[in-house]
Structure formats: structure tokens, C-alpha cells
Design a protein around this motif. Structure first.
Motif, PDB file in Angstrom:
ATOM      1  N   ALA A 186       0.827  -1.210   0.000  1.00 13.68           N
ATOM      2  CA  ALA A 186       0.000   0.000   0.000  1.00 13.68           C
ATOM      3  C   ALA A 186       0.861   1.260   0.000  1.00 13.68           C
ATOM      4  O   ALA A 186       0.552   2.231  -0.704  1.00 13.68           O
ATOM      5  CB  ALA A 186      -0.923  -0.003   1.220  1.00 13.68           C
ATOM      6  N   VAL A 187       1.925   1.251   0.762  1.00 15.26           N
ATOM      7  CA  VAL A 187       2.806   2.424   0.846  1.00 15.26           C
ATOM      8  C   VAL A 187       3.495   2.687  -0.484  1.00 15.26           C
ATOM      9  O   VAL A 187       3.539   3.829  -0.967  1.00 15.26           O
ATOM     10  CB  VAL A 187       3.846   2.221   1.971  1.00 15.26           C
ATOM     11  CG1 VAL A 187       4.948   3.279   1.883  1.00 15.26           C
ATOM     12  CG2 VAL A 187       3.174   2.280   3.334  1.00 15.26           C
ATOM     13  N   ILE A 188       4.030   1.635  -1.096  1.00 13.35           N
ATOM     14  CA  ILE A 188       4.755   1.813  -2.365  1.00 13.35           C
ATOM     15  C   ILE A 188       3.796   2.204  -3.494  1.00 13.35           C
ATOM     16  O   ILE A 188       4.113   3.090  -4.306  1.00 13.35           O
ATOM     17  CB  ILE A 188       5.520   0.521  -2.725  1.00 13.35           C
ATOM     18  CG1 ILE A 188       6.556   0.198  -1.651  1.00 13.35           C
ATOM     19  CG2 ILE A 188       6.180   0.659  -4.089  1.00 13.35           C
ATOM     20  CD1 ILE A 188       7.564   1.291  -1.396  1.00 13.35           C
ATOM     21  N   VAL A 189       2.618   1.584  -3.546  1.00 10.55           N
ATOM     22  CA  VAL A 189       1.641   1.951  -4.567  1.00 10.55           C
ATOM     23  C   VAL A 189       1.223   3.402  -4.406  1.00 10.55           C
ATOM     24  O   VAL A 189       1.095   4.138  -5.395  1.00 10.55           O
ATOM     25  CB  VAL A 189       0.409   1.017  -4.525  1.00 10.55           C
ATOM     26  CG1 VAL A 189      -0.718   1.580  -5.398  1.00 10.55           C
ATOM     27  CG2 VAL A 189       0.787  -0.385  -4.993  1.00 10.55           C
ATOM     28  N   ALA A 190       1.015   3.850  -3.180  1.00  6.17           N
ATOM     29  CA  ALA A 190       0.606   5.239  -2.932  1.00  6.17           C
ATOM     30  C   ALA A 190       1.660   6.218  -3.445  1.00  6.17           C
ATOM     31  O   ALA A 190       1.333   7.251  -4.068  1.00  6.17           O
ATOM     32  CB  ALA A 190       0.362   5.452  -1.439  1.00  6.17           C
ATOM     33  N   LYS A 191       2.924   5.918  -3.201  1.00  3.09           N
ATOM     34  CA  LYS A 191       4.002   6.794  -3.672  1.00  3.09           C
ATOM     35  C   LYS A 191       4.024   6.864  -5.195  1.00  3.09           C
ATOM     36  O   LYS A 191       4.204   7.942  -5.782  1.00  3.09           O
ATOM     37  CB  LYS A 191       5.347   6.285  -3.154  1.00  3.09           C
ATOM     38  CG  LYS A 191       5.552   6.474  -1.661  1.00  3.09           C
ATOM     39  CD  LYS A 191       6.912   5.922  -1.228  1.00  3.09           C
ATOM     40  CE  LYS A 191       7.139   6.117   0.270  1.00  3.09           C
ATOM     41  NZ  LYS A 191       8.450   5.552   0.706  1.00  3.09           N
ATOM     42  N   MET A 192       3.825   5.719  -5.837  1.00  4.02           N
ATOM     43  CA  MET A 192       3.862   5.688  -7.289  1.00  4.02           C
ATOM     44  C   MET A 192       2.598   6.301  -7.884  1.00  4.02           C
ATOM     45  O   MET A 192       2.642   6.929  -8.961  1.00  4.02           O
ATOM     46  CB  MET A 192       4.063   4.241  -7.769  1.00  4.02           C
ATOM     47  CG  MET A 192       5.419   3.680  -7.343  1.00  4.02           C
ATOM     48  SD  MET A 192       5.634   1.901  -7.619  1.00  4.02           S
ATOM     49  CE  MET A 192       5.831   1.852  -9.374  1.00  4.02           C
ATOM     50  N   TYR A 193       1.476   6.160  -7.191  1.00  5.65           N
ATOM     51  CA  TYR A 193       0.223   6.765  -7.636  1.00  5.65           C
ATOM     52  C   TYR A 193       0.366   8.286  -7.705  1.00  5.65           C
ATOM     53  O   TYR A 193      -0.134   8.937  -8.639  1.00  5.65           O
ATOM     54  CB  TYR A 193      -0.908   6.380  -6.688  1.00  5.65           C
ATOM     55  CG  TYR A 193      -2.281   6.811  -7.139  1.00  5.65           C
ATOM     56  CD1 TYR A 193      -3.069   5.981  -7.933  1.00  5.65           C
ATOM     57  CD2 TYR A 193      -2.807   8.053  -6.775  1.00  5.65           C
ATOM     58  CE1 TYR A 193      -4.331   6.370  -8.353  1.00  5.65           C
ATOM     59  CE2 TYR A 193      -4.068   8.453  -7.186  1.00  5.65           C
ATOM     60  CZ  TYR A 193      -4.823   7.604  -7.976  1.00  5.65           C
ATOM     61  OH  TYR A 193      -6.077   8.005  -8.391  1.00  5.65           O
ATOM     62  N   GLN A 194       1.050   8.839  -6.737  1.00  2.00           N
ATOM     63  CA  GLN A 194       1.262  10.291  -6.700  1.00  2.00           C
ATOM     64  C   GLN A 194       2.098  10.777  -7.874  1.00  2.00           C
ATOM     65  O   GLN A 194       2.057  11.957  -8.229  1.00  2.00           O
ATOM     66  CB  GLN A 194       1.916  10.687  -5.376  1.00  2.00           C
ATOM     67  CG  GLN A 194       1.012  10.500  -4.165  1.00  2.00           C
ATOM     68  CD  GLN A 194       1.736  10.736  -2.850  1.00  2.00           C
ATOM     69  OE1 GLN A 194       2.927  11.048  -2.838  1.00  2.00           O
ATOM     70  NE2 GLN A 194       1.033  10.579  -1.749  1.00  2.00           N
ATOM     71  N   LYS A 195       2.839   9.848  -8.479  1.00  2.00           N
ATOM     72  CA  LYS A 195       3.656  10.195  -9.644  1.00  2.00           C
ATOM     73  C   LYS A 195       2.906   9.952 -10.951  1.00  2.00           C
ATOM     74  O   LYS A 195       3.490  10.061 -12.031  1.00  2.00           O
ATOM     75  CB  LYS A 195       4.953   9.384  -9.631  1.00  2.00           C
ATOM     76  CG  LYS A 195       5.846   9.695  -8.438  1.00  2.00           C
ATOM     77  CD  LYS A 195       7.111   8.841  -8.469  1.00  2.00           C
ATOM     78  CE  LYS A 195       8.015   9.142  -7.290  1.00  2.00           C
ATOM     79  NZ  LYS A 195       9.260   8.348  -7.309  1.00  2.00           N
ATOM     80  N   GLY A 196       1.636   9.581 -10.839  1.00  2.00           N
ATOM     81  CA  GLY A 196       0.822   9.391 -12.031  1.00  2.00           C
ATOM     82  C   GLY A 196       0.690   7.957 -12.512  1.00  2.00           C
ATOM     83  O   GLY A 196       0.075   7.704 -13.558  1.00  2.00           O
ATOM     84  N   ILE A 197       1.226   7.004 -11.770  1.00  2.00           N
ATOM     85  CA  ILE A 197       1.146   5.601 -12.172  1.00  2.00           C
ATOM     86  C   ILE A 197      -0.260   5.072 -11.883  1.00  2.00           C
ATOM     87  O   ILE A 197      -0.794   5.250 -10.795  1.00  2.00           O
ATOM     88  CB  ILE A 197       2.178   4.734 -11.417  1.00  2.00           C
ATOM     89  CG1 ILE A 197       3.591   5.316 -11.566  1.00  2.00           C
ATOM     90  CG2 ILE A 197       2.111   3.290 -11.897  1.00  2.00           C
ATOM     91  CD1 ILE A 197       4.107   5.343 -12.957  1.00  2.00           C
ATOM     92  N   ARG A 198      -0.839   4.408 -12.886  1.00  2.00           N
ATOM     93  CA  ARG A 198      -2.175   3.820 -12.716  1.00  2.00           C
ATOM     94  C   ARG A 198      -2.193   2.324 -13.052  1.00  2.00           C
ATOM     95  O   ARG A 198      -3.092   1.612 -12.630  1.00  2.00           O
ATOM     96  CB  ARG A 198      -3.202   4.551 -13.604  1.00  2.00           C
ATOM     97  CG  ARG A 198      -3.369   6.040 -13.251  1.00  2.00           C
ATOM     98  CD  ARG A 198      -3.956   6.207 -11.867  1.00  2.00           C
ATOM     99  NE  ARG A 198      -4.177   7.612 -11.527  1.00  2.00           N
ATOM    100  CZ  ARG A 198      -3.300   8.377 -10.901  1.00  2.00           C
ATOM    101  NH1 ARG A 198      -2.115   7.877 -10.536  1.00  2.00           N
ATOM    102  NH2 ARG A 198      -3.582   9.633 -10.617  1.00  2.00           N
ATOM    103  N   GLU A 199      -1.221   1.880 -13.815  1.00  2.00           N
ATOM    104  CA  GLU A 199      -1.116   0.463 -14.162  1.00  2.00           C
ATOM    105  C   GLU A 199       0.096  -0.126 -13.448  1.00  2.00           C
ATOM    106  O   GLU A 199       1.215   0.371 -13.604  1.00  2.00           O
ATOM    107  CB  GLU A 199      -0.969   0.282 -15.672  1.00  2.00           C
ATOM    108  CG  GLU A 199      -2.169   0.775 -16.468  1.00  2.00           C
ATOM    109  CD  GLU A 199      -1.969   0.603 -17.957  1.00  2.00           C
ATOM    110  OE1 GLU A 199      -0.931   0.021 -18.357  1.00  2.00           O
ATOM    111  OE2 GLU A 199      -2.827   1.044 -18.732  1.00  2.00           O
ATOM    112  N   PHE A 200      -0.145  -1.167 -12.677  1.00  2.00           N
ATOM    113  CA  PHE A 200       0.908  -1.741 -11.853  1.00  2.00           C
ATOM    114  C   PHE A 200       1.136  -3.210 -12.201  1.00  2.00           C
ATOM    115  O   PHE A 200       0.181  -3.965 -12.364  1.00  2.00           O
ATOM    116  CB  PHE A 200       0.549  -1.648 -10.365  1.00  2.00           C
ATOM    117  CG  PHE A 200       0.473  -0.243  -9.845  1.00  2.00           C
ATOM    118  CD1 PHE A 200       1.580   0.349  -9.248  1.00  2.00           C
ATOM    119  CD2 PHE A 200      -0.697   0.489  -9.952  1.00  2.00           C
ATOM    120  CE1 PHE A 200       1.515   1.645  -8.761  1.00  2.00           C
ATOM    121  CE2 PHE A 200      -0.781   1.784  -9.469  1.00  2.00           C
ATOM    122  CZ  PHE A 200       0.334   2.360  -8.872  1.00  2.00           C
ATOM    123  N   ILE A 201       2.408  -3.581 -12.296  1.00  2.00           N
ATOM    124  CA  ILE A 201       2.776  -4.992 -12.374  1.00  2.00           C
ATOM    125  C   ILE A 201       3.347  -5.365 -11.008  1.00  2.00           C
ATOM    126  O   ILE A 201       4.322  -4.766 -10.546  1.00  2.00           O
ATOM    127  CB  ILE A 201       3.818  -5.269 -13.470  1.00  2.00           C
ATOM    128  CG1 ILE A 201       3.257  -4.893 -14.840  1.00  2.00           C
ATOM    129  CG2 ILE A 201       4.211  -6.746 -13.466  1.00  2.00           C
ATOM    130  CD1 ILE A 201       4.218  -5.116 -15.977  1.00  2.00           C
TER     131      ILE A 201
END
Length: 243
Positions: free
Chosen positions: A49-64
Motif C-alpha cells: 500500500a505504501v509503495i503503490v501510494a508513492k507511485m500513484y502520486q507520480k501518475g502511475i495507474r497500471e501496476f505490475i
């Protein structure tokens, strides 16, 4: 915009987390164009959850999601899916593709075989060989995979290889007790990402059951060999296609 989240087990021992961090630094060099992060399932603040949140803030929406795990058991079947469900409750516009654990990748068998061949040089005659992995009491698949890999190693080495797991079946202690009846020397292949308390536990248990006439020897673990990266990336690309 795509991001990659590698997911490691996590440990209370800082040294093991540092080893995983060093391995991660090598992994990310194979995808320099992509936003990447390392999350842990246990005993570390950098959760999925923490890592996804950080990447979400950078505009990432598709995650592997790339589990740095050998086998599919509780972490793969329960913990990671639950963590992703919780993330989706916070971010409704994200998508996840999850790659598979990498125990069956060719690079893994190659490394195990090399570890074994190197140690076999120390024996005047061929010892019995016991491949031991973590296993699972709730999932049969890890034990079945260990048995399959033991058969592959047996073909490659042209020597019998017995499979066993710490948890579940086939029980490594029962297998070891049978080998003790016929072989004075037994070579154990610890099928783990790196050394740790589980290997210590196995060594202690085997020492307690062996007679004085039997000697147990141990190969090196996979020890996060850099060649594992090829298999991890192969499974990641498969997840991209399937996703």
C-alpha cells in the motif's frame, strides 16, 4: 503509465533486508525506463500500500506486481491479493497484473545443479542428495513443485535426488530418516533464496536425528544469485501479456 512493484517477504534481520535491497538494485537496472519500487509483506514499513501510494502520486495507474517468492502458497494466494484489494478501495482507477513465483524457471534449476556439482567434488563416492524447500501445510503445490525439480536435478546430475519440505509433504525429516538407513553421507540442497533461520532450523533437526556414522553436508542456497533476474523478468513479461 506503468509501474513495477517488487514484493519481498521481509525480515526482522536487517542483513536479509539489505541483501534483498541490493538484489532489487540489480533488478531495476533491467527496466531503467519504468517507475519501480520494492515492497515487503512483513516486518517492514514499505508495504504494498505504501509503495503503490508513492507511485500513484507520480501518475502511475497500471501496476505490475512481481512477487520475489519461489513458491505459490499463503503469501501468493492470500496476502498479496488481500493487500491489492485494500489498495483498490483507495484508488478505483488502478489496475494490477501479478506475475508468478519463479521456482520453476530454468535459471533456478541451473543454479541448484551448479551448487550441487560444486559440493559433490568433496565426496570420494556419491552421497544421497536431499532437496529441501519451505513448503506449506495449507497448499500442496509447493511440495509437488519441489518433487518435480528434484526429478529434473536427478536427470541432469544422473544421480537420485530426494525431495522434502519443511512444512507439509513430502516431510523432509521422514525422507532424511529413510536415507540415513542406507547412506553414510547425505548432501542437502537448501532450496531457499538465502541463508537464514529456516536453514538453521533444518540443520539442527537433521543433526538431532542422525547417528554418529552419518554425515550431513550442505550446498549453498540460491543466495539471490543474479541469474534469477532473467526468470523474474520472463514471468513479468508473461504477466504483462496476460494482463
Amino acid at each position: 503509465m506503468e509501474g513495477i512493484v517488487y514484493v519481498a517477504h521481509g525480515s526482522q534481520k536487517m542483513g536479509k533486508n539489505q541483501k534483498m535491497q541490493a538484489f532489487y538494485q540489480e533488478l531495476i537496472q533491467t527496466h531503467p525506463e519504468t517507475e519501480q519500487g520494492l515492497a515487503y509483506l512483513e516486518k517492514h514499513p514499505d508495504t504494498i500500500a505504501v509503495i503503490v501510494a508513492k507511485m500513484y502520486q507520480k501518475g502511475i495507474r497500471e501496476f505490475i506486481i512481481v512477487p520475489l517468492l519461489l513458491f505459490s502458497a499463503m503469501h501468493m494466494e492470500e496476502d498479496i491479493p488481500q493487500a491489492l484489494k485494500e489498495v483498490e478501495l483507495c484508488y478505483s482507477d488502478v489496475t494490477f497484473s501479478v506475475s508468478q513465483p519463479f521456482a520453476q524457471e530454468p535459471e533456478v534449476v541451473t543454479i541448484l545443479e551448479e551448487r550441487c556439482r560444486e559440493k559433490l567434488k568433496d565426496f570420494p563416492t556419491n552421497p544421497a542428495i536431499l532437496l529441501v524447500a519451505h513448503g506449506s501445510t495449507n497448499y500442496e503445490k509447493p511440495g509437488k513443485i519441489v518433487e518435480k525439480i528434484a526429478k529434473e536435478l536427478a536427470i541432469n546430475l544422473e544421480l537420485p535426488v530426494t525431495a522434502g519440505v519443511l512444512y507439509g509433504k513430502p516431510d523432509y525429516l521422514l525422507e532424511a530418516k529413510q536415507l540415513i538407513q542406507q547412506h553414510p553421507q547425505i548432501l542437502v540442497i537448501p532450496f531457499f533464496l538465502f541463508d537464514g533461520h529456516l536453514l538453521d532450523k533444518i540443520q539442527l533437526a537433521l543433526t538431532e536425528i542422525k547417528p554418529n556414522t552419518v554425515i550431513f553436508s550442505y550446498t549453498e542456497t540460491l543466495n539471490l544469485d543474479r541469474r534469477l533476474i532473467n526468470g523474474i523478468n520472463h514471468l513479468m513479461n508473461e504477466a504483462r501479456v496476460d494482463g
